[in-house]
Scaffold this motif. Structure first.
Motif, PDB file in Angstrom:
ATOM      1  N   LEU A   1       0.910  -1.092   0.133  1.00 35.95           N
ATOM      2  CA  LEU A   1       0.010  -0.082   0.121  1.00 35.95           C
ATOM      3  C   LEU A   1       0.984   1.202  -0.127  1.00 35.95           C
ATOM      4  O   LEU A   1       0.265   2.149  -0.708  1.00 35.95           O
ATOM      5  N   TYR A   2       2.103   1.118   0.777  1.00 33.53           N
ATOM      6  CA  TYR A   2       2.665   2.454   0.612  1.00 33.53           C
ATOM      7  C   TYR A   2       3.306   2.512  -0.766  1.00 33.53           C
ATOM      8  O   TYR A   2       3.353   3.804  -1.324  1.00 33.53           O
ATOM      9  N   GLU A   3       3.802   1.433  -1.318  1.00 32.62           N
ATOM     10  CA  GLU A   3       4.256   1.623  -2.683  1.00 32.62           C
ATOM     11  C   GLU A   3       3.224   2.175  -3.704  1.00 32.62           C
ATOM     12  O   GLU A   3       3.339   3.065  -4.583  1.00 32.62           O
ATOM     13  N   LEU A   4       1.859   1.805  -3.478  1.00 36.94           N
ATOM     14  CA  LEU A   4       0.952   2.098  -4.320  1.00 36.94           C
ATOM     15  C   LEU A   4       0.730   3.617  -4.120  1.00 36.94           C
ATOM     16  O   LEU A   4       0.224   4.271  -5.016  1.00 36.94           O
ATOM     17  N   ASP A   5       0.904   4.001  -2.837  1.00 38.60           N
ATOM     18  CA  ASP A   5       0.446   5.459  -2.548  1.00 38.60           C
ATOM     19  C   ASP A   5       1.407   6.259  -3.121  1.00 38.60           C
ATOM     20  O   ASP A   5       1.197   7.577  -3.566  1.00 38.60           O
ATOM     21  N   MET A   6       2.739   6.000  -3.258  1.00 28.39           N
ATOM     22  CA  MET A   6       3.904   6.845  -3.863  1.00 28.39           C
ATOM     23  C   MET A   6       4.206   6.606  -5.346  1.00 28.39           C
ATOM     24  O   MET A   6       4.925   7.424  -5.601  1.00 28.39           O
ATOM     25  N   THR A   7       3.597   5.558  -5.881  1.00 25.54           N
ATOM     26  CA  THR A   7       4.013   5.340  -7.259  1.00 25.54           C
ATOM     27  C   THR A   7       2.522   5.410  -7.988  1.00 25.54           C
ATOM     28  O   THR A   7       1.546   5.125  -7.472  1.00 25.54           O
ATOM     29  N   ARG A   8       2.696   4.915  -9.169  1.00 26.02           N
ATOM     30  CA  ARG A   8       1.586   4.724 -10.277  1.00 26.02           C
ATOM     31  C   ARG A   8       1.555   3.069 -10.694  1.00 26.02           C
ATOM     32  O   ARG A   8       1.133   2.793 -11.859  1.00 26.02           O
ATOM     33  N   HIS A   9       2.276   2.330 -10.089  1.00 25.39           N
ATOM     34  CA  HIS A   9       2.494   1.200 -10.218  1.00 25.39           C
ATOM     35  C   HIS A   9       1.307   0.142 -10.200  1.00 25.39           C
ATOM     36  O   HIS A   9       0.455   0.475  -9.295  1.00 25.39           O
ATOM     37  N   PRO A  10       1.085  -0.682 -11.122  1.00 27.70           N
ATOM     38  CA  PRO A  10      -0.228  -1.663 -11.033  1.00 27.70           C
ATOM     39  C   PRO A  10      -0.347  -2.443  -9.878  1.00 27.70           C
ATOM     40  O   PRO A  10       0.664  -2.807  -9.281  1.00 27.70           O
ATOM     41  N   VAL A  11      -1.654  -2.500  -9.273  1.00 28.95           N
ATOM     42  CA  VAL A  11      -1.694  -3.394  -8.036  1.00 28.95           C
ATOM     43  C   VAL A  11      -1.297  -4.663  -8.138  1.00 28.95           C
ATOM     44  O   VAL A  11      -0.560  -5.193  -7.261  1.00 28.95           O
ATOM     45  N   GLY A  12      -1.666  -5.400  -9.080  1.00 27.93           N
ATOM     46  CA  GLY A  12      -1.228  -6.640  -9.065  1.00 27.93           C
ATOM     47  C   GLY A  12       0.303  -6.812  -9.591  1.00 27.93           C
ATOM     48  O   GLY A  12       0.883  -7.701  -8.660  1.00 27.93           O
ATOM     49  N   GLU A  13       1.039  -5.993 -10.003  1.00 27.50           N
ATOM     50  CA  GLU A  13       2.542  -6.201  -9.925  1.00 27.50           C
ATOM     51  C   GLU A  13       3.202  -5.901  -8.746  1.00 27.50           C
ATOM     52  O   GLU A  13       4.129  -6.427  -8.518  1.00 27.50           O
ATOM     53  N   VAL A  14       2.564  -4.914  -7.965  1.00 29.42           N
ATOM     54  CA  VAL A  14       2.837  -4.593  -6.729  1.00 29.42           C
ATOM     55  C   VAL A  14       2.910  -5.802  -5.752  1.00 29.42           C
ATOM     56  O   VAL A  14       3.816  -6.088  -5.020  1.00 29.42           O
ATOM     57  N   ILE A  15       1.778  -6.357  -5.768  1.00 29.56           N
ATOM     58  CA  ILE A  15       1.490  -7.606  -4.897  1.00 29.56           C
ATOM     59  C   ILE A  15       2.354  -8.820  -5.105  1.00 29.56           C
ATOM     60  O   ILE A  15       3.096  -9.165  -4.497  1.00 29.56           O
ATOM     61  N   GLU A  16       2.687  -9.000  -6.613  1.00 22.84           N
ATOM     62  CA  GLU A  16       3.470 -10.069  -7.223  1.00 22.84           C
ATOM     63  C   GLU A  16       4.842  -9.780  -6.626  1.00 22.84           C
ATOM     64  O   GLU A  16       5.731 -10.598  -6.189  1.00 22.84           O
ATOM     65  N   THR A  17       5.326  -8.553  -6.754  1.00 22.84           N
ATOM     66  CA  THR A  17       6.786  -8.283  -6.388  1.00 22.84           C
ATOM     67  C   THR A  17       6.911  -8.143  -4.867  1.00 22.84           C
ATOM     68  O   THR A  17       8.063  -8.987  -4.623  1.00 22.84           O
ATOM     69  N   ARG A  18       6.072  -7.890  -4.122  1.00 24.64           N
ATOM     70  CA  ARG A  18       6.127  -7.991  -2.812  1.00 24.64           C
ATOM     71  C   ARG A  18       6.292  -9.549  -2.335  1.00 24.64           C
ATOM     72  O   ARG A  18       7.155  -9.950  -1.368  1.00 24.64           O
ATOM     73  N   LEU A  19       5.185 -10.486  -2.797  1.00 21.30           N
ATOM     74  CA  LEU A  19       5.380 -11.933  -2.519  1.00 21.30           C
ATOM     75  C   LEU A  19       6.689 -12.514  -3.110  1.00 21.30           C
ATOM     76  O   LEU A  19       7.266 -13.355  -2.286  1.00 21.30           O
ATOM     77  N   ARG A  20       7.130 -11.890  -3.928  1.00 25.86           N
ATOM     78  CA  ARG A  20       8.307 -12.739  -4.913  1.00 25.86           C
ATOM     79  C   ARG A  20       9.437 -12.433  -3.998  1.00 25.86           C
ATOM     80  O   ARG A  20      10.334 -13.314  -3.567  1.00 25.86           O
ATOM     81  N   GLU A  21       9.632 -11.146  -3.512  1.00 22.50           N
ATOM     82  CA  GLU A  21      10.850 -10.642  -2.938  1.00 22.50           C
ATOM     83  C   GLU A  21      10.965 -11.066  -1.267  1.00 22.50           C
ATOM     84  O   GLU A  21      11.860 -10.619  -0.657  1.00 22.50           O
TER      85      GLU A  21
END
Length: 143
Positions: free
Chosen positions: A16-36
């Protein structure tokens, strides 16, 4: 189960922090968080997805509550971490009634201790306490 839910909340807050600070797509942010995430607990993944998507989908409904329970801080001027901890907790309070409100508040305060500033835990606890007394206690007393 408790450890998985805590991990899910931490990951959701980061997303949510990343989504608030960027325009990254929700699905991409979720997948990145989980992968990392090292040592991802399998039970954490579905709850994290639910939290992030739920906050994003209901943000227009949640943010007016944030403004009401923290009137001294306009939402756009609030610390990004604090704003998203409140959104996350309010989503749980409003849309996942199976989680006791005391657990939600405690978890939000723990997130504030870990990720927020020195005044964040007290601010989060006070704002969520206000929400419970204004909305949840009133609703339960009317049943």
């Amino acid at each position: 189960m408790i450890a998985a839910r805590r991990q899910a909340r931490e990951l959701a807050l980061q997303a949510l922090y990343e989504l608030d600070m960027t325009r990254h797509p929700v699905g991409e942010v979720i997948e990145t968080r989980l992968r990392e995430t090292e040592d991802l607990l399998p039970e954490a993944e579905p709850f994290m997805r639910q939290l992030v998507r739920g906050v994003v989908e209901h943000r227009d409904e949640i943010d007016p509550y944030v403004a009401q329970i923290a009137p001294e801080w306009p939402i756009e001027q609030m610390a990004v971490v604090d704003r998203n901890i409140l959104r996350l907790a309010l989503y749980e309070l409003l849309y996942t009634p199976e989680t006791p409100y005391k657990v939600v508040i405690n978890e939000a305060v723990e997130l504030a201790k870990e990720f927020g500033g020195p005044n964040s835990p007290r601010f989060i606890n006070g704002a969520l306490g206000t929400f419970v007394s204004m909305y949840l206690n009133r609703a339960s007393s009317q049943e």
